[in-house]
Scaffold this motif. Structure first.
Motif, short mmCIF file in Angstrom:
data_model
loop_
_atom_site.label_atom_id
_atom_site.label_comp_id
_atom_site.label_asym_id
_atom_site.label_seq_id
_atom_site.Cartn_x
_atom_site.Cartn_y
_atom_site.Cartn_z
N VAL A 97 0.82 -1.21 0.00
CA VAL A 97 0.00 0.00 0.00
C VAL A 97 0.86 1.27 0.00
O VAL A 97 0.61 2.20 -0.75
CB VAL A 97 -0.95 0.01 1.22
CG1 VAL A 97 -1.72 1.32 1.30
CG2 VAL A 97 -1.91 -1.17 1.16
N TYR A 98 1.90 1.30 0.84
CA TYR A 98 2.66 2.52 1.06
C TYR A 98 4.11 2.44 0.57
O TYR A 98 4.91 3.33 0.88
CB TYR A 98 2.69 2.87 2.55
CG TYR A 98 1.33 3.07 3.14
CD1 TYR A 98 0.58 4.20 2.84
CD2 TYR A 98 0.78 2.12 4.00
CE1 TYR A 98 -0.67 4.39 3.39
CE2 TYR A 98 -0.47 2.29 4.54
CZ TYR A 98 -1.20 3.42 4.25
OH TYR A 98 -2.44 3.60 4.78
N GLY A 99 4.44 1.42 -0.20
CA GLY A 99 5.82 1.16 -0.58
C GLY A 99 6.60 2.33 -1.13
O GLY A 99 7.76 2.53 -0.79
N ASN A 100 6.01 3.15 -1.98
CA ASN A 100 6.73 4.29 -2.55
C ASN A 100 6.20 5.64 -2.08
O ASN A 100 6.59 6.67 -2.62
CB ASN A 100 6.69 4.23 -4.08
CG ASN A 100 7.64 3.17 -4.61
OD1 ASN A 100 8.74 3.00 -4.09
ND2 ASN A 100 7.21 2.44 -5.62
N THR A 101 5.32 5.62 -1.08
CA THR A 101 4.80 6.87 -0.55
C THR A 101 5.94 7.66 0.09
O THR A 101 6.72 7.12 0.87
CB THR A 101 3.70 6.59 0.50
OG1 THR A 101 2.70 5.78 -0.11
CG2 THR A 101 3.10 7.87 1.03
N PHE A 102 6.03 8.90 -0.26
CA PHE A 102 7.05 9.82 0.26
C PHE A 102 8.46 9.43 -0.15
O PHE A 102 9.43 9.88 0.47
CB PHE A 102 6.98 9.95 1.78
CG PHE A 102 5.69 10.54 2.27
CD1 PHE A 102 5.34 11.83 1.95
CD2 PHE A 102 4.84 9.80 3.06
CE1 PHE A 102 4.15 12.38 2.39
CE2 PHE A 102 3.64 10.34 3.51
CZ PHE A 102 3.30 11.63 3.18
N LYS A 103 8.63 8.61 -1.16
CA LYS A 103 9.97 8.28 -1.66
C LYS A 103 10.25 9.14 -2.89
O LYS A 103 10.23 8.67 -4.02
CB LYS A 103 10.11 6.79 -1.96
CG LYS A 103 10.21 5.96 -0.69
CD LYS A 103 10.57 4.53 -0.99
CE LYS A 103 12.03 4.45 -1.32
NZ LYS A 103 12.50 3.11 -1.58
N MET A 159 15.94 8.05 -5.23
CA MET A 159 16.34 6.94 -6.11
C MET A 159 15.67 5.67 -5.65
O MET A 159 15.96 5.15 -4.59
CB MET A 159 17.87 6.77 -6.10
CG MET A 159 18.59 7.87 -6.82
SD MET A 159 20.37 7.58 -6.92
CE MET A 159 20.43 6.14 -7.96
N LYS A 160 14.77 5.19 -6.46
CA LYS A 160 14.01 3.97 -6.09
C LYS A 160 14.73 2.74 -6.59
O LYS A 160 15.43 2.71 -7.52
CB LYS A 160 12.62 4.06 -6.66
CG LYS A 160 11.83 5.19 -6.04
CD LYS A 160 10.47 5.32 -6.71
CE LYS A 160 9.66 6.44 -6.13
NZ LYS A 160 10.13 7.76 -6.35
#
Length: 160
Positions: A97-103, A159-160
């Motif tokens: 759900v939140y894996g890339n939130t705010f990244k 950087m993801k």
């Protein structure tokens, strides 16, 4: 959570780039040398390759630590890993759900600037008090770390 070693290396390397600009004689280098008591003669007697290598190593240590401050997902991971009676699917569901939130670069810069202001600057300031350094020295050295932590945070978080 996996560590993004490329992001950590780039963040560490960014400290050298910022340092080359920040401490250039046309920017703050001349004032910093005067305030720190460093002269051109004392600079020439040092092994600059070793200094840059150690600077890069220390910057990597800072980047490694900074990632835990700028990436919120590490908190979720640390709250669930190695805890007895916790369903491992909780972390998976959270990351789904939140894996890339705010990244983002912007969010990393946001946390980086506060890390520079409220961690690096006070560390520089306390040392400067006991070393009897001037406020100019504190503002130059502390300002360098505020700018550097901002850039490092942006790189690490973006950087993801």
């Amino acid at each position: 959570m996996d560590f993004n070693f490329l992001a950590l290396l780039l963040a560490a390397f960014s400290t050298l780039i910022v340092g080359f600009i920040w401490y250039n004689p046309k920017v703050f280098g001349t004032i910093w040398m005067r305030e720190s008591g460093v002269t051109n003669e004392t600079m020439k007697g040092n092994n600059m390759i070793a200094i840059f290598a150690m600077s890069l190593l220390y910057a990597f240590f800072i980047a490694f630590t900074l990632q835990f401050l700028v990436i919120h997902q590490f908190s979720a991971y640390s709250a669930t890993v190695d805890v007895k009676n916790v369903d491992p699917s909780i972390l998976k569901n959270y990351m789904d759900v939140y894996g890339n939130t705010f990244k983002t670069f912007k969010h990393g810069a946001f946390h980086g600037i506060f890390t520079g202001l409220f961690l690096a600057l006070p560390i520089i300031g306390v040392g400067a008090l006991y070393e009897r350094r001037s406020w100019k020295y504190v503002l130059i050295a502390g300002g360098y770390w505020i700018v550097t932590c901002t850039i490092m945070g942006a790189i690490i978080c973006g950087m993801k």
